[in-house]
Design a protein around this motif. Structure first.
Motif, PDB file in Angstrom:
ATOM      1  N   ARG A   1      37.348  40.701  46.336  1.00 55.06           N
ATOM      2  CA  ARG A   1      38.746  41.422  45.572  1.00 55.06           C
ATOM      3  C   ARG A   1      38.403  42.404  44.739  1.00 55.06           C
ATOM      4  NH1 ARG A   1      43.458  38.328  44.673  1.00 55.06           N
ATOM      5  NH2 ARG A   1      42.791  38.134  46.875  1.00 55.06           N
ATOM      6  N   THR A   2      37.270  42.021  43.777  1.00 55.86           N
ATOM      7  CA  THR A   2      37.065  43.050  42.829  1.00 55.86           C
ATOM      8  C   THR A   2      36.499  44.490  43.584  1.00 55.86           C
ATOM      9  OG1 THR A   2      35.738  41.545  41.212  1.00 55.86           O
ATOM     10  CG2 THR A   2      35.556  44.300  40.834  1.00 55.86           C
ATOM     11  N   GLU A   3      35.527  44.486  44.408  1.00 52.68           N
ATOM     12  CA  GLU A   3      35.518  45.715  45.241  1.00 52.68           C
ATOM     13  C   GLU A   3      36.645  46.186  45.580  1.00 52.68           C
ATOM     14  OE1 GLU A   3      33.226  48.370  45.961  1.00 52.68           O
ATOM     15  OE2 GLU A   3      32.746  46.670  45.191  1.00 52.68           O
ATOM     16  N   MET A   4      37.289  45.098  45.806  1.00 52.91           N
ATOM     17  CA  MET A   4      38.969  45.798  46.843  1.00 52.91           C
ATOM     18  C   MET A   4      39.738  46.813  46.016  1.00 52.91           C
ATOM     19  SD  MET A   4      40.062  42.681  49.600  1.00 52.91           S
ATOM     20  CE  MET A   4      41.708  43.604  49.684  1.00 52.91           C
ATOM     21  N   TRP A   5      39.418  46.252  44.675  1.00 49.62           N
ATOM     22  CA  TRP A   5      40.441  46.871  43.931  1.00 49.62           C
ATOM     23  C   TRP A   5      39.813  48.210  43.095  1.00 49.62           C
ATOM     24  CZ3 TRP A   5      45.540  47.431  42.770  1.00 49.62           C
ATOM     25  CH2 TRP A   5      46.180  46.195  42.252  1.00 49.62           C
ATOM     26  N   ARG A   6      38.315  48.329  43.228  1.00 49.54           N
ATOM     27  CA  ARG A   6      37.828  49.069  42.650  1.00 49.54           C
ATOM     28  C   ARG A   6      37.520  50.761  43.732  1.00 49.54           C
ATOM     29  NH1 ARG A   6      32.861  46.088  39.529  1.00 49.54           N
ATOM     30  NH2 ARG A   6      33.728  45.938  37.876  1.00 49.54           N
ATOM     31  N   THR A   7      37.921  50.192  44.885  1.00 45.71           N
ATOM     32  CA  THR A   7      38.038  51.021  45.938  1.00 45.71           C
ATOM     33  C   THR A   7      39.171  51.702  45.991  1.00 45.71           C
ATOM     34  OG1 THR A   7      36.397  49.806  47.494  1.00 45.71           O
ATOM     35  CG2 THR A   7      38.405  51.468  48.231  1.00 45.71           C
ATOM     36  N   LEU A   8      40.314  51.032  45.794  1.00 48.15           N
ATOM     37  CA  LEU A   8      41.706  51.554  45.566  1.00 48.15           C
ATOM     38  C   LEU A   8      41.998  52.235  44.091  1.00 48.15           C
ATOM     39  CD1 LEU A   8      44.726  51.498  46.742  1.00 48.15           C
ATOM     40  CD2 LEU A   8      45.171  49.290  45.591  1.00 48.15           C
ATOM     41  N   VAL A   9      41.285  51.692  43.138  1.00 54.76           N
ATOM     42  CA  VAL A   9      41.616  52.159  41.346  1.00 54.76           C
ATOM     43  C   VAL A   9      40.796  53.903  42.541  1.00 54.76           C
ATOM     44  CG1 VAL A   9      40.923  52.636  39.749  1.00 54.76           C
ATOM     45  CG2 VAL A   9      42.279  50.977  40.940  1.00 54.76           C
ATOM     46  N   GLY A  10      39.733  53.956  42.678  1.00 51.14           N
ATOM     47  CA  GLY A  10      38.765  55.291  43.086  1.00 51.14           C
ATOM     48  C   GLY A  10      39.761  56.085  43.955  1.00 51.14           C
ATOM     49  N   LYS A  11      40.857  55.672  44.708  1.00 53.55           N
ATOM     50  CA  LYS A  11      41.703  56.709  45.136  1.00 53.55           C
ATOM     51  C   LYS A  11      43.238  57.501  43.523  1.00 53.55           C
ATOM     52  CE  LYS A  11      41.932  54.464  49.616  1.00 53.55           C
ATOM     53  NZ  LYS A  11      42.401  53.559  50.492  1.00 53.55           N
ATOM     54  N   ALA A  12      43.357  57.005  43.122  1.00 56.36           N
ATOM     55  CA  ALA A  12      44.394  57.205  41.887  1.00 56.36           C
ATOM     56  C   ALA A  12      43.937  58.947  41.597  1.00 56.36           C
ATOM     57  CB  ALA A  12      44.072  56.430  40.440  1.00 56.36           C
TER      58      ALA A  12
END
Length: 257
Positions: free
Chosen positions: A175-186
């Motif tokens: 889950r942490t990796e999913m958020w970091r990947t998504l936040v990286g698109k910001a």
């Protein structure tokens, strides 16, 4: 005497380096500096972090944890216990209140379910068809929405939810990796009261991805408040959390505590 660099302490304790920095800034975890400016933690840091993590699981606020740590430094367990007792008693009272509300809400839902399970009237819906609930739970309404939006700066059911995550092990890492990947698109990040606002490229597909992950996060960490704003030219995600969850907010979303 054993000392730890921040990376060593993160590996030893399992607490991310971003959280360790936040704890230092919040006055929870003292650190010295080497002549080169690197953080160095004392040998008691691992045990201190275990105490902090335990207190967070009890839903204690950072200020309460800070006070407990100050008392703990005196080396008298009885004093720590005496300070913790009323704090835990208060959390029990709050939790019992929420349980009573949820039970009343569950009974209310059961009544609605029973009405809907009966034969439907002929024709269109009407006042007595059962599709429109006309009563509220005895203990009052219970907020059960994905992202309770605040009416003012002091409101918000998410503020009273215990800061605890039900995920563990591989699930938590994934889950942490999913958020970091998504936040990286910001494309942008802006600090807001109690949280952070992330700006993404506008698009329905990305908005769906953000909403799905936020919904999944609410399932294990109900203390997060998510507000998604989508227009043809903008996609924004506001993430808020109580003070005691500021470290997790910083770790997942890059917020400054």
């Amino acid at each position: 005497m054993t000392t730890y660099r921040i990376s060593q302490l993160a590996d030893r304790s399992g607490v991310p380096a971003t959280t360790l920095r936040f704890y230092e800034d919040a006055g929870l975890l003292p650190a010295d500096r080497t002549p080169a400016g690197y953080r160095v933690y004392g040998e008691d840091a691992v045990e201190r972090l275990a105490f902090i993590s335990s207190a967070k699981l009890l839903g204690l606020a950072l200020e309460e944890i800070r006070e407990l740590l100050d008392i703990r430094e005196e080396g008298v367990c009885a004093s720590v216990r005496a300070c913790m007792l009323p704090l835990v008693a208060d959390r029990i009272m709050q939790t019992d209140g929420r349980i009573a509300e949820l039970r009343a809400f569950s009974d209310h839902l059961a009544g609605v379910h029973a009405d809907l399970s009966g034969p439907a009237p002929a024709g269109a819906c009407g006042p007595d068809c059962g599709c429109t609930a006309t009563s509220t739970p005895a203990a009052g309404p219970v907020p059960v929405t994905l992202s309770p939006t605040r009416l003012d700066e002091g409101a918000g059911p998410w503020r009273d939810v215990p800061v605890a995550c039900t995920l563990g092990g591989a699930e938590l890492g994934e889950r942490t990796e999913m958020w970091r990947t998504l936040v990286g698109k910001a494309e942008g990040r802006e600090e807001i009261p109690d949280g952070v606002r992330l700006s993404f490229p506008a698009g329905a597909e990305l908005a769906g991805e953000v909403a799905a992950l936020a919904a999944a996060e609410q399932g294990c960490c109900a203390f997060f408040d998510f507000t998604l704003h989508l227009t043809p030219t903008a996609l924004q995600l506001d993430v808020r959390a109580p003070e005691s969850a500021a470290a997790m907010l910083a770790d997942l979303f890059g917020a400054t505590a």
